[in-house]
Motif scaffolding. Sequence first.
Motif, PDB file in Angstrom:
ATOM      1  N   GLY A  62       0.737  -1.542   0.079  1.00 56.51           N
ATOM      2  CA  GLY A  62       0.107   0.022  -0.520  1.00 56.51           C
ATOM      3  C   GLY A  62       0.920   0.749   0.375  1.00 56.51           C
ATOM      4  N   LYS A  63       2.407   1.197   0.065  1.00 53.84           N
ATOM      5  CA  LYS A  63       3.458   2.297  -0.007  1.00 53.84           C
ATOM      6  C   LYS A  63       3.150   2.806  -1.312  1.00 53.84           C
ATOM      7  CE  LYS A  63       4.366   2.311   4.729  1.00 53.84           C
ATOM      8  NZ  LYS A  63       5.656   2.068   5.594  1.00 53.84           N
ATOM      9  N   THR A  64       3.530   3.330  -1.811  1.00 56.08           N
ATOM     10  CA  THR A  64       3.899   4.092  -3.022  1.00 56.08           C
ATOM     11  C   THR A  64       5.203   5.087  -3.220  1.00 56.08           C
ATOM     12  OG1 THR A  64       2.006   3.585  -4.544  1.00 56.08           O
ATOM     13  CG2 THR A  64       3.635   5.267  -5.642  1.00 56.08           C
ATOM     14  N   ARG A  65       6.482   4.768  -3.861  1.00 57.73           N
ATOM     15  CA  ARG A  65       7.913   5.423  -4.112  1.00 57.73           C
ATOM     16  C   ARG A  65       8.256   5.743  -5.131  1.00 57.73           C
ATOM     17  NH1 ARG A  65       6.223   6.600   0.515  1.00 57.73           N
ATOM     18  NH2 ARG A  65       7.739   5.905   2.317  1.00 57.73           N
ATOM     19  N   PHE A  66       8.858   6.921  -5.901  1.00 62.66           N
ATOM     20  CA  PHE A  66       9.468   7.055  -6.799  1.00 62.66           C
ATOM     21  C   PHE A  66      10.502   7.424  -6.997  1.00 62.66           C
ATOM     22  CE2 PHE A  66       5.277   8.871  -6.354  1.00 62.66           C
ATOM     23  CZ  PHE A  66       4.074   7.920  -7.535  1.00 62.66           C
ATOM     24  N   ILE A  67      11.549   7.386  -8.229  1.00 65.91           N
ATOM     25  CA  ILE A  67      12.830   7.484  -8.722  1.00 65.91           C
ATOM     26  C   ILE A  67      12.414   8.262  -9.821  1.00 65.91           C
ATOM     27  CG2 ILE A  67      15.091   6.539  -9.727  1.00 65.91           C
ATOM     28  CD1 ILE A  67      13.743   3.903  -7.832  1.00 65.91           C
ATOM     29  N   SER A  68      13.097   9.764 -10.217  1.00 65.28           N
ATOM     30  CA  SER A  68      13.002  10.163 -11.123  1.00 65.28           C
ATOM     31  C   SER A  68      14.363  10.129 -11.682  1.00 65.28           C
ATOM     32  CB  SER A  68      11.902  11.334 -10.608  1.00 65.28           C
ATOM     33  OG  SER A  68      12.276  12.461 -11.797  1.00 65.28           O
ATOM     34  N   GLY A  69      14.776  10.180 -13.046  1.00 66.96           N
ATOM     35  CA  GLY A  69      15.726  10.407 -13.136  1.00 66.96           C
ATOM     36  C   GLY A  69      16.740   9.271 -11.877  1.00 66.96           C
ATOM     37  N   TYR A  70      17.774  10.196 -11.420  1.00 66.03           N
ATOM     38  CA  TYR A  70      18.212   8.905 -10.574  1.00 66.03           C
ATOM     39  C   TYR A  70      17.954   9.574  -9.135  1.00 66.03           C
ATOM     40  CZ  TYR A  70      20.602   7.434 -14.733  1.00 66.03           C
ATOM     41  OH  TYR A  70      21.318   7.721 -15.952  1.00 66.03           O
ATOM     42  N   LYS A  71      16.971  10.354  -8.804  1.00 67.53           N
ATOM     43  CA  LYS A  71      17.164  10.751  -7.527  1.00 67.53           C
ATOM     44  C   LYS A  71      15.400   9.942  -7.004  1.00 67.53           C
ATOM     45  CE  LYS A  71      17.934  15.222  -8.993  1.00 67.53           C
ATOM     46  NZ  LYS A  71      16.873  16.599  -9.512  1.00 67.53           N
ATOM     47  N   PHE A  72      15.745   9.696  -5.929  1.00 65.67           N
ATOM     48  CA  PHE A  72      14.864   9.168  -4.634  1.00 65.67           C
ATOM     49  C   PHE A  72      14.217  10.084  -3.748  1.00 65.67           C
ATOM     50  CE2 PHE A  72      18.292   5.802  -5.990  1.00 65.67           C
ATOM     51  CZ  PHE A  72      17.436   4.243  -6.271  1.00 65.67           C
ATOM     52  N   ASP A  73      13.162   9.308  -4.003  1.00 68.20           N
ATOM     53  CA  ASP A  73      12.020  10.323  -3.055  1.00 68.20           C
ATOM     54  C   ASP A  73      12.961  10.123  -1.575  1.00 68.20           C
ATOM     55  OD1 ASP A  73      10.447   8.130  -3.064  1.00 68.20           O
ATOM     56  OD2 ASP A  73       8.570   8.349  -3.498  1.00 68.20           O
ATOM     57  N   LEU A  74      12.848   9.092  -1.105  1.00 65.19           N
ATOM     58  CA  LEU A  74      13.942   8.010   0.080  1.00 65.19           C
ATOM     59  C   LEU A  74      14.491   9.667   0.978  1.00 65.19           C
ATOM     60  CD1 LEU A  74      13.153   5.452  -0.026  1.00 65.19           C
ATOM     61  CD2 LEU A  74      11.614   6.664   0.979  1.00 65.19           C
ATOM     62  N   ASN A  75      15.372  10.004  -0.265  1.00 66.11           N
ATOM     63  CA  ASN A  75      16.410  11.645  -0.261  1.00 66.11           C
ATOM     64  C   ASN A  75      15.606  12.901  -0.176  1.00 66.11           C
ATOM     65  OD1 ASN A  75      18.850   9.656  -0.487  1.00 66.11           O
ATOM     66  ND2 ASN A  75      18.643  10.534  -2.341  1.00 66.11           N
ATOM     67  N   PRO A  76      16.152  13.186   2.024  1.00 67.88           N
ATOM     68  CA  PRO A  76      16.327  14.615   1.683  1.00 67.88           C
ATOM     69  C   PRO A  76      15.846  15.372   0.504  1.00 67.88           C
ATOM     70  CG  PRO A  76      16.990  13.685   3.835  1.00 67.88           C
ATOM     71  CD  PRO A  76      17.184  12.907   2.417  1.00 67.88           C
ATOM     72  N   HIS A  77      15.292  16.638   0.885  1.00 67.14           N
ATOM     73  CA  HIS A  77      15.506  17.772  -0.438  1.00 67.14           C
ATOM     74  C   HIS A  77      16.686  18.295  -0.555  1.00 67.14           C
ATOM     75  CE1 HIS A  77      13.309  20.276  -3.856  1.00 67.14           C
ATOM     76  NE2 HIS A  77      13.444  21.041  -3.000  1.00 67.14           N
ATOM     77  N   GLY A  78      17.570  18.821   0.313  1.00 69.38           N
ATOM     78  CA  GLY A  78      18.487  18.927   0.409  1.00 69.38           C
ATOM     79  C   GLY A  78      19.896  17.996   0.410  1.00 69.38           C
ATOM     80  N   PHE A  79      19.445  17.136   0.299  1.00 65.08           N
ATOM     81  CA  PHE A  79      20.714  15.793   0.171  1.00 65.08           C
ATOM     82  C   PHE A  79      20.376  15.830  -1.625  1.00 65.08           C
ATOM     83  CE2 PHE A  79      21.845  11.609  -0.414  1.00 65.08           C
ATOM     84  CZ  PHE A  79      23.107  11.753   0.420  1.00 65.08           C
ATOM     85  N   GLY A  80      19.518  15.806  -1.699  1.00 65.06           N
ATOM     86  CA  GLY A  80      18.865  15.781  -3.175  1.00 65.06           C
ATOM     87  C   GLY A  80      20.154  16.590  -4.460  1.00 65.06           C
ATOM     88  N   TYR A  81      19.883  17.868  -3.441  1.00 62.91           N
ATOM     89  CA  TYR A  81      20.525  18.866  -3.938  1.00 62.91           C
ATOM     90  C   TYR A  81      22.029  19.214  -4.654  1.00 62.91           C
ATOM     91  CZ  TYR A  81      16.829  22.084  -4.496  1.00 62.91           C
ATOM     92  OH  TYR A  81      15.947  22.617  -5.478  1.00 62.91           O
ATOM     93  N   ILE A  82      22.619  18.462  -3.458  1.00 63.23           N
ATOM     94  CA  ILE A  82      23.861  17.756  -3.122  1.00 63.23           C
ATOM     95  C   ILE A  82      24.672  16.817  -4.135  1.00 63.23           C
ATOM     96  CG2 ILE A  82      25.686  16.865  -2.058  1.00 63.23           C
ATOM     97  CD1 ILE A  82      24.475  17.875   0.528  1.00 63.23           C
ATOM     98  N   LEU A  83      23.518  16.085  -4.183  1.00 59.29           N
ATOM     99  CA  LEU A  83      23.818  14.685  -5.365  1.00 59.29           C
ATOM    100  C   LEU A  83      23.512  15.702  -6.531  1.00 59.29           C
ATOM    101  CD1 LEU A  83      21.349  11.776  -3.505  1.00 59.29           C
ATOM    102  CD2 LEU A  83      24.562  11.933  -4.224  1.00 59.29           C
ATOM    103  N   ASP A  84      23.875  16.287  -7.314  1.00 57.86           N
ATOM    104  CA  ASP A  84      23.511  16.551  -8.439  1.00 57.86           C
ATOM    105  C   ASP A  84      24.225  17.955  -8.368  1.00 57.86           C
ATOM    106  OD1 ASP A  84      20.742  16.255  -8.613  1.00 57.86           O
ATOM    107  OD2 ASP A  84      19.020  17.766  -8.595  1.00 57.86           O
ATOM    108  N   ASP A  85      25.368  18.074  -7.850  1.00 53.24           N
ATOM    109  CA  ASP A  85      26.082  18.787  -7.489  1.00 53.24           C
ATOM    110  C   ASP A  85      27.136  17.758  -7.904  1.00 53.24           C
ATOM    111  OD1 ASP A  85      28.286  20.990  -6.690  1.00 53.24           O
ATOM    112  OD2 ASP A  85      26.587  22.660  -6.510  1.00 53.24           O
ATOM    113  N   LYS A  86      27.792  18.187  -8.390  1.00 55.68           N
ATOM    114  CA  LYS A  86      28.848  17.065  -9.206  1.00 55.68           C
ATOM    115  C   LYS A  86      30.197  17.763  -7.603  1.00 55.68           C
ATOM    116  CE  LYS A  86      28.694  15.275 -13.433  1.00 55.68           C
ATOM    117  NZ  LYS A  86      27.569  16.327 -14.024  1.00 55.68           N
ATOM    118  N   TYR A  87      31.005  19.492  -7.560  1.00 58.50           N
ATOM    119  CA  TYR A  87      31.476  19.123  -6.786  1.00 58.50           C
ATOM    120  C   TYR A  87      30.827  18.988  -4.921  1.00 58.50           C
ATOM    121  CZ  TYR A  87      35.101  22.168  -4.713  1.00 58.50           C
ATOM    122  OH  TYR A  87      36.326  22.190  -4.226  1.00 58.50           O
TER     123      TYR A  87
END
Length: 157
Positions: A34-59
């Motif tokens: 009964g739970k739904t989760r998503f992966i969009s491109g290479y981003k998992f919705d289980l990652n906090p939003h700020g951490f997602g930004y870090i993952l998008d930034d190579k440096y």
Amino acid sequence: MNTFQQLIKEICKEEEIKFQLLSKDWVIMLEKQGKTRFISGYKFDLNPHGFGYILDDKYATYEVLSTKNIPIVTHHILFSPQNVEDYATSSNQIEKVYELFEKYNQNIVVKPNEGTCGKNVYHITTKEDIEPCLKNYFHLIFPLAFVLTIKLKWNIA
């Protein structure tokens, strides 16, 4: 289906998770109990939003991993000379690229700081290739940053 998606699908099969590709295969919908989760491109919705930004930034990813002593290829952030913001002042001189080129034995890779798919990635092994490469970046992605990585030679015994 690409390799990443295939791996996710195999894991889902083992874990009895329903796997479905959506949005021209850019979104993976995962469902279980009964739970739904998503992966969009290479981003998992289980990652906090700020951490997602870090993952998008190579440096930023490089700095986080190296701070935690996790092995990663060395990255340097570089900004356009026109970027005179405080955060860019020590990394916006073209001379810095030439210094790093020499430091890393005339073997560097220049790529956008954000993005995937290997677009606008340049392997530079001659000094004459530096300026055209940088002009291309300043034209295409100003004021965004790009990163320079060292090209490693892997020795497998």
